[in-house]
Design a protein around this motif. Structure first.
Motif, mmCIF file in Angstrom:
data_model
loop_
_atom_site.group_PDB
_atom_site.id
_atom_site.type_symbol
_atom_site.label_atom_id
_atom_site.label_comp_id
_atom_site.label_asym_id
_atom_site.label_seq_id
_atom_site.Cartn_x
_atom_site.Cartn_y
_atom_site.Cartn_z
ATOM 1 N N ALA A 207 2.920 38.301 49.753
ATOM 2 C CA ALA A 207 4.045 37.271 50.700
ATOM 3 C C ALA A 207 4.184 36.095 49.868
ATOM 4 N N ARG A 208 5.385 35.479 49.934
ATOM 5 C CA ARG A 208 5.662 34.204 49.289
ATOM 6 C C ARG A 208 6.381 33.428 50.284
ATOM 7 N N PRO A 209 6.531 31.969 50.481
ATOM 8 C CA PRO A 209 7.288 31.222 51.310
ATOM 9 C C PRO A 209 8.616 31.409 51.023
ATOM 10 N N ALA A 210 8.976 31.383 50.044
ATOM 11 C CA ALA A 210 10.547 31.649 49.441
ATOM 12 C C ALA A 210 11.044 32.937 50.013
ATOM 13 N N PHE A 211 10.302 33.837 50.234
ATOM 14 C CA PHE A 211 10.839 35.308 50.411
ATOM 15 C C PHE A 211 11.478 35.462 52.057
ATOM 16 N N PHE A 212 10.738 34.418 52.973
ATOM 17 C CA PHE A 212 11.204 34.658 54.021
ATOM 18 C C PHE A 212 12.569 34.339 54.496
ATOM 19 N N PRO A 213 12.932 33.076 54.223
ATOM 20 C CA PRO A 213 14.479 32.963 54.684
ATOM 21 C C PRO A 213 15.495 34.176 54.054
ATOM 22 N N ARG A 214 15.127 34.595 52.699
ATOM 23 C CA ARG A 214 15.870 35.597 52.405
ATOM 24 C C ARG A 214 15.712 37.056 53.021
ATOM 25 N N ARG A 215 14.714 37.303 53.561
ATOM 26 C CA ARG A 215 14.267 38.371 54.425
ATOM 27 C C ARG A 215 15.152 38.252 55.489
ATOM 28 N N ASN A 216 15.263 37.067 56.091
ATOM 29 C CA ASN A 216 16.141 36.728 57.663
ATOM 30 C C ASN A 216 17.580 37.455 57.388
ATOM 31 N N ARG A 217 18.191 37.209 56.100
ATOM 32 C CA ARG A 217 19.479 37.699 56.061
ATOM 33 C C ARG A 217 19.662 39.433 56.383
ATOM 34 N N ILE A 218 18.706 40.003 56.080
ATOM 35 C CA ILE A 218 18.515 41.327 56.160
ATOM 36 C C ILE A 218 18.394 41.814 57.453
ATOM 37 N N VAL A 219 17.486 41.080 58.248
ATOM 38 C CA VAL A 219 17.128 41.137 59.625
ATOM 39 C C VAL A 219 18.511 40.944 60.488
ATOM 40 N N THR A 220 19.029 39.933 60.477
ATOM 41 C CA THR A 220 20.340 39.725 60.868
ATOM 42 C C THR A 220 21.494 40.695 60.270
ATOM 43 N N GLY A 221 21.364 41.002 59.044
ATOM 44 C CA GLY A 221 22.542 42.044 58.475
ATOM 45 C C GLY A 221 22.703 43.142 58.714
#
Length: 373
Positions: A207-221
């Motif tokens: 896990a890296r901090p930069a990954f989580f905002p990018r992860r969110n686009r898949i959650v909502t997508g």
């Protein structure tokens, strides 16, 4: 293109999700169309893999992923040509090139709603997350979230406990447990029917901090809409809310007390135009025209008997005192008026409900307690 070829595309240097999506939109033929459309460094890397795969570093990524895939039957690699690939992701400007999956792929079949919120929910927020997740899965919806602390984990546990479906999108490899305290939830999502873990990062990626905002686009997508349960004014959940609107999906928010710090983000969203949610019907009615094409066949009895704000039994439905109470303290004089009984009758009923653990007295009146399940 097959799984191996999509894995190679995912590893090409200088090709992020946005650039890859732009090239995919041109529908290039494999491999010559790709070679013609790629930047020079990426084309050189692909050409080496095509002609001398043993010398290509891209082959190492392919071998690593296939070794992981072949080690267990519940492991999968999803791509645009895979039958389980969620077509809603193709509407994003930067969909993931591939998704590593661990769990039950049937979770991808029905309509999905993202549920997000603060990592430090109040008891009311936790209760609402549980209640909404439970009722939504009873109606055939799948809960999508990020397996984070707080609202995410609460909603996903409730969905699985109700026998429903839940998808967690991780900001690390699907085999990495983050946060570590969610080991049991990770195990459930991997092995319980209806549970699924997804990640755009290869297995073993930390896990890296930069990954989580990018992860969110898949959650909502993945979802037709997003429900924000509780959020502060600077909550990471507001990133998911923004992404939801950018993806032209429906945004929902639960209202909260003006004095609840954890509700201020939701109040801000409501002021900005998010749909106010009182119960699940507010969500389902708003999304019905979208969800019909994704809605699986579910028993009519389930669909007709899950319209309550909270999961309560038949005795509770008949209880005027209990039904008049909520999370905000209600003075006894207003409770007497609402229930249509005498003060003595009301006090006796409150005592019995308190002994049953269904209500509690707080400053300003009585509140209804939300059960944990």
């Amino acid at each position: 293109m097959d799984a191996k070829e999509w894995l190679v595309v995912n590893e090409l240097p200088g090709m992020g999700a946005l650039r890859t999506a732009a090239l995919v939109a041109k529908q290039p033929q494999w491999p010559h169309g790709w070679l013609a459309g790629l930047p020079s460094n990426a084309a050189t890397a692909l050409r080496l893999w095509l002609t001398q795969p043993d010398r290509s570093p891209l082959q190492q990524a392919v071998d690593h992923s296939f070794a992981w895939l072949n080690a267990a039957p519940n492991r999968h690699l999803l791509h645009r040509n895979h039958p389980a690939w969620p077509e809603l992701l193709n509407q994003l400007p930067d969909p993931p090139v591939v998704l590593w999956a661990q769990g039950d792929l049937s979770a991808l079949e029905g309509p999905k709603l993202a549920m997000v919120g603060t990592r430090r929910p109040t008891s009311e927020g936790s209760g609402n997350a549980q209640a909404f997740a439970r009722e939504l899965v009873n109606r055939g919806w799948c809960i999508v979230s990020g397996m984070a602390l707080g609202v995410d984990g609460v909603a996903q546990r409730a969905a699985l406990a109700a026998g429903g479906q839940s998808i967690a999108v991780l900001g690390c490899g699907v085999d990495v447990i983050y946060p570590p305290s969610h080991r049991e939830l990770h195990e459930q999502l991997s092995n319980v029917p209806g549970g699924l873990l997804l990640s755009e990062h290869p297995p073993g990626t930390g896990a890296r901090p930069a990954f989580f905002p990018r992860r969110n686009r898949i959650v909502t997508g993945l979802a037709l809409g997003t429900l924000v349960v509780e959020a502060t004014e600077k909550s990471g959940s507001l990133v998911s809310a923004r992404l939801t609107l950018e993806q032209d999906r429906e945004l929902f928010a639960l209202p909260g007390s003006l004095h609840n710090v954890q509700a201020r983000g939701c109040l801000q969203l409501l002021r900005s135009g998010a749909t106010l949610v009182r119960h699940v019907d507010d969500i389902v009615d708003e999304l019905q025209h979208w969800s019909e094409r994704y809605m699986p066949s579910i028993p009519r009895a389930i669909a007709e008997n899950t319209s309550l704000d909270l999961p309560i039994d038949n005795d509770e439905l008949k209880d005027n005192v209990l039904s008049a109470l909520g999370a905000t303290p209600t003075p006894i004089d207003l409770l007497v008026q609402s229930a249509g009984i005498t003060v003595s009758e009301c006090q006796q009923r409150l005592l019995m409900l308190e002994l049953d653990g269904k209500v509690a007295q707080q400053a300003g009146g009585w509140v209804r307690l939300t059960r944990s399940w």
